[in-house]
Design an enzyme around this catalytic site. Structure first.
Site, mmCIF file in Angstrom:
data_model
loop_
_atom_site.group_PDB
_atom_site.id
_atom_site.type_symbol
_atom_site.label_atom_id
_atom_site.label_comp_id
_atom_site.label_asym_id
_atom_site.label_seq_id
_atom_site.Cartn_x
_atom_site.Cartn_y
_atom_site.Cartn_z
ATOM 1 C CG ASP A 59 -1.900 -1.113 1.273
ATOM 2 O OD1 ASP A 59 -2.247 -1.623 0.186
ATOM 3 O OD2 ASP A 59 -2.354 -1.479 2.377
ATOM 4 C CE1 TYR A 104 4.263 -6.382 3.627
ATOM 5 C CE2 TYR A 104 3.597 -8.697 3.594
ATOM 6 C CZ TYR A 104 3.672 -7.452 2.979
ATOM 7 O OH TYR A 104 3.171 -7.278 1.708
#
Length: 297
Positions: free
Chosen positions: A74, A140
């Protein structure tokens, strides 16, 4: 030894893998600071990582190219271990400055790309390799401070701020309830006809404070794949638990939801970065890609 380590120990295959005509498939390992990008995916005329890379590769190859990425990030999200593949005309690798070695594209790309995106390796993709569908899992990390002064100025672009003290043990208790194969609809922004069932394999928080950066925490999150906003929602929920606003057991109620839950705050984008993507051995790449495509369908 994990799959990623095994893959790194395999000898480098310099055989050109053609994808039809004179096209050659390359694997790109990529890093970027997402602060000034509107995410990975192309959104003309906005500045995106994909658009920037495709424009630069198109300039080198003198033909339009299309990247396929392991995980779309994003706006504001960073990456140190992003992976993509691209099919390019074989003739660009015959140039005297490259001489058949795709790794020589790294220096050429560095001269043309802006400083906030870098390709740190280019290799011939093995047969059957698909950056998205061949992937086994994505990794992540989320970096956040609860210090009243906020983030250290030199880390302000990749460290989020939370304005309440947190209990790491409580956050880990909440994270533990979420690990496994579940429908994470409550944690995801909906996309038409897309599944929200994911296998969350690792989720834990650590206190990584130093004298320079007190009250600093880092989350490690790994899954076979992630849906839109999922990692930031997972972190946001655990921060709510860590600050005492929710109980760890509330996770079970959320996993029973079938739509996005308004009870889950979304953590800020800038604390998140994609750190790595695991792939199976070369002999299993094609079968893994087929398996993943069938599951997504």
């Amino acid at each position: 030894m994990n799959t990623l380590t095994q893959a790194k120990l395999e000898p480098v295959d310099t055989t050109r893998v053609t994808t039809g005509g004179n096209m050659v498939r390359l694997r790109l390992d990529i890093a970027y600071d997402g602060t000034d990008f509107h995410g990975w995916a192309k959104q003309p005329p906005l500045r995106t990582v994909e658009g920037t890379l495709e424009d630069t590769l198109g300039l080198i190859s003198r033909t339009p190219v299309t990247l396929t990425v392991a995980g779309r990030t994003d706006a504001g999200v960073h990456a140190t271990g992003q992976v993509a593949h691209v099919d390019v005309p074989g003739h660009i690798l015959e140039h005297r400055s490259i001489d058949g070695d795709p790794r020589r594209l790294v220096r050429r790309l560095a001269k043309l790309l802006p400083e906030d995106v870098r390709v740190h390796d280019v290799t011939y993709a093995p047969p059957g390799f698909d950056a998205r569908f061949s992937a086994l899992r994505r990794h992540y990390r989320y970096r956040i401070t609860t210090n009243p002064r906020g983030a250290l100025p030199t880390r302000a672009r990749d460290t989020a701020t939370f304005n309440k003290p947190v209990d790491v043990d409580a956050m880990n208790a909440a994270a533990h309830h979420l690990i496994g194969l579940h429908d994470f609809a409550a944690f995801c922004r909906a996309k038409p006809n897309a599944t929200t069932i994911r296998d969350l394999q690792t989720f834990r928080f650590r206190d990584v404070s130093t004298p320079e950066e007190p009250q600093l925490y880092e989350a490690e999150v790994s899954a076979d794949a992630f849906c839109w906003n999922m990692v930031r929602s997972l972190v946001g929920f655990c921060l709510a638990v860590g600050s005492g606003a929710r109980s760890p057991e509330f996770a079970h109620e959320l996993l029973a939801e079938t739509t996005r839950s308004s009870a889950i705050p979304v953590a800020a984008a800038k604390g998140l970065r994609l750190t790595g993507v695991d792939y199976p051995p070369s002999s299993e790449l094609a079968s893994r890609a087929e398996q993943t495509r069938n599951r997504r369908d």
